[in-house]
Design a protein around this motif. Sequence first.
Motif, PDB file in Angstrom:
ATOM      1  N   SER A 123      44.079  37.823  35.311  1.00  0.00           N
ATOM      2  CA  SER A 123      43.376  38.622  36.298  1.00  0.00           C
ATOM      3  C   SER A 123      42.970  39.959  35.694  1.00  0.00           C
ATOM      4  CB  SER A 123      44.271  38.842  37.511  1.00  0.00           C
ATOM      5  OG  SER A 123      43.600  39.646  38.437  1.00  0.00           O
ATOM      6  N   GLU A 131      42.471  44.903  42.423  1.00  0.00           N
ATOM      7  CA  GLU A 131      42.704  43.596  43.029  1.00  0.00           C
ATOM      8  C   GLU A 131      43.801  43.655  44.088  1.00  0.00           C
ATOM      9  OE1 GLU A 131      44.589  39.334  41.748  1.00  0.00           O
ATOM     10  OE2 GLU A 131      43.568  40.509  40.223  1.00  0.00           O
ATOM     11  N   LYS A 160      41.441  34.193  45.125  1.00  0.00           N
ATOM     12  CA  LYS A 160      40.557  34.374  43.973  1.00  0.00           C
ATOM     13  C   LYS A 160      39.554  33.233  43.931  1.00  0.00           C
ATOM     14  CE  LYS A 160      44.385  36.509  41.534  1.00  0.00           C
ATOM     15  NZ  LYS A 160      45.411  36.345  42.566  1.00  0.00           N
ATOM     16  N   LEU A 167      38.532  32.564  36.155  1.00  0.00           N
ATOM     17  CA  LEU A 167      38.517  33.493  37.276  1.00  0.00           C
ATOM     18  C   LEU A 167      37.164  34.200  37.294  1.00  0.00           C
ATOM     19  CD1 LEU A 167      40.065  35.005  39.530  1.00  0.00           C
ATOM     20  CD2 LEU A 167      40.804  36.610  37.763  1.00  0.00           C
ATOM     21  N   LEU A 219      36.795  37.613  43.581  1.00  0.00           N
ATOM     22  CA  LEU A 219      37.675  37.553  44.737  1.00  0.00           C
ATOM     23  C   LEU A 219      36.924  36.952  45.919  1.00  0.00           C
ATOM     24  CD1 LEU A 219      39.450  41.029  44.601  1.00  0.00           C
ATOM     25  CD2 LEU A 219      40.382  38.803  43.941  1.00  0.00           C
TER      26      LEU A 219
END
Length: 93
Positions: free
Chosen positions: A8, A13, A19, A73, A76
């Motif tokens: 991450s 965050e 996510k 990733l 969000l």
Amino acid sequence: MNFGIAMSTLAGENPLALKLYLLTRTGNVDYDEAAAMVVAACELWPARAIAAASHAAEPDAEWTSPNHSTCDLIGLAAEGITPRVLLIDVKGC
């Protein structure tokens, strides 16, 4: 090379926010099979499990194994999004 580990790096965050992960198959993709998908999940491995469960016709290893797909990733999820597949890229469609 991505071995399925997504660290991450999102500034500010919220640890409780879901996510967004981009899963992409690295091998051959046949007609009418998923080539990639965006999944909302709490972590990388649940994202892989959600992807595998959503495409039961394809072998689990296509989505759960770092040898067959990447899992990156990408951001969000918006508030209120539940863990699920949000977008699928299907070959030939």
